[in-house]
Design a protein around this motif. Structure first.
Motif, short mmCIF file in Angstrom:
data_model
loop_
_atom_site.label_atom_id
_atom_site.label_comp_id
_atom_site.label_asym_id
_atom_site.label_seq_id
_atom_site.Cartn_x
_atom_site.Cartn_y
_atom_site.Cartn_z
N LEU A 14 0.81 -1.21 0.01
CA LEU A 14 -0.19 0.03 0.04
C LEU A 14 0.67 1.15 0.10
CD1 LEU A 14 -3.07 -1.03 2.17
CD2 LEU A 14 -2.80 -0.71 -0.24
N PRO A 15 1.92 1.38 0.66
CA PRO A 15 2.74 2.53 0.52
C PRO A 15 3.22 2.73 -1.01
CG PRO A 15 3.21 1.18 2.66
CD PRO A 15 2.52 0.43 1.59
N ASP A 16 3.70 1.71 -1.39
CA ASP A 16 4.19 1.86 -2.89
C ASP A 16 2.91 2.43 -3.79
OD1 ASP A 16 6.78 1.06 -2.41
OD2 ASP A 16 6.68 -0.85 -2.87
N LEU A 17 1.94 1.63 -3.38
CA LEU A 17 0.68 2.21 -4.39
C LEU A 17 0.13 3.50 -4.24
CD1 LEU A 17 -1.84 1.18 -6.06
CD2 LEU A 17 -3.02 0.65 -4.06
N SER A 18 0.40 3.95 -2.73
CA SER A 18 -0.11 5.33 -2.71
C SER A 18 1.06 6.15 -3.32
CB SER A 18 -0.14 5.71 -1.17
OG SER A 18 0.98 5.56 -0.59
N GLY A 22 0.26 8.98 -5.94
CA GLY A 22 0.24 10.33 -5.69
C GLY A 22 -0.81 10.63 -4.37
N ILE A 23 -1.11 9.74 -3.60
CA ILE A 23 -2.19 9.81 -2.78
C ILE A 23 -1.51 9.50 -1.24
CG2 ILE A 23 -3.87 9.50 -4.35
CD1 ILE A 23 -4.28 6.69 -3.47
N GLU A 24 -2.26 9.62 -0.36
CA GLU A 24 -2.06 9.21 1.08
C GLU A 24 -2.32 7.78 1.36
OE1 GLU A 24 -3.88 11.67 4.12
OE2 GLU A 24 -3.17 13.52 2.87
N VAL A 25 -1.58 6.81 1.94
CA VAL A 25 -1.83 5.49 2.45
C VAL A 25 -3.23 5.29 2.62
CG1 VAL A 25 -1.18 3.66 3.68
CG2 VAL A 25 0.69 5.09 2.83
#
Length: 121
Positions: A14-18, A22-25
């Motif tokens: 999820l941190p990589d996806l965010s 360009g969004i928060e986790v």
């Protein structure tokens, strides 16, 4: 490596996806909660991850999730599929589509994918 690992290839936590989106986790968690993406806990530390292929380089001018993925995930969930089974179905080549459903979604074949998915209900 499990069969699902072989099918999916690259995964994102999820941190990589965010970061990519360009969004928060917290908003990435919301994408999972609202079924815009689906993933599983995997790896040595059983970290929740989603397939990297769900992120397109350009959706409305910036990286984004496959816009038509959510509806297909919902159809499959309604058919009783678990998240792992949904991923397996999306990434397994389908004879009727001539490619894995995820590839068909990426190339804009939403109606064909949903038609095949609805036969599973």
């Amino acid at each position: 490596m499990t069969d699902l690992d072989a099918l999916v290839g690259e995964w994102l936590n999820l941190p990589d996806l965010s970061e990519i989106l360009g969004i928060e986790v917290g908003k990435a968690r919301g994408l999972v909660r609202d079924r815009h993406v689906v993933g599983i806990k995997r790896g040595e530390r059983t970290i929740f991850q989603v397939p990297a292929k769900f992120v397109l380089p350009e959706v409305d001018g910036r990286p984004g999730v496959i816009p038509t993925l959510r509806g297909t995930v919902i159809v499959l969930a309604d058919a009783g599929f678990t998240d792992e089974e949904i991923l397996e179905w999306l990434f397994t080549p389908n004879d009727e589509l001539g490619e894995p459903p995820v590839d068909a979604l990426i190339s804009g074949k939403r109606a064909a994918v949903r038609r095949v998915a609805q036969t599973l209900l």
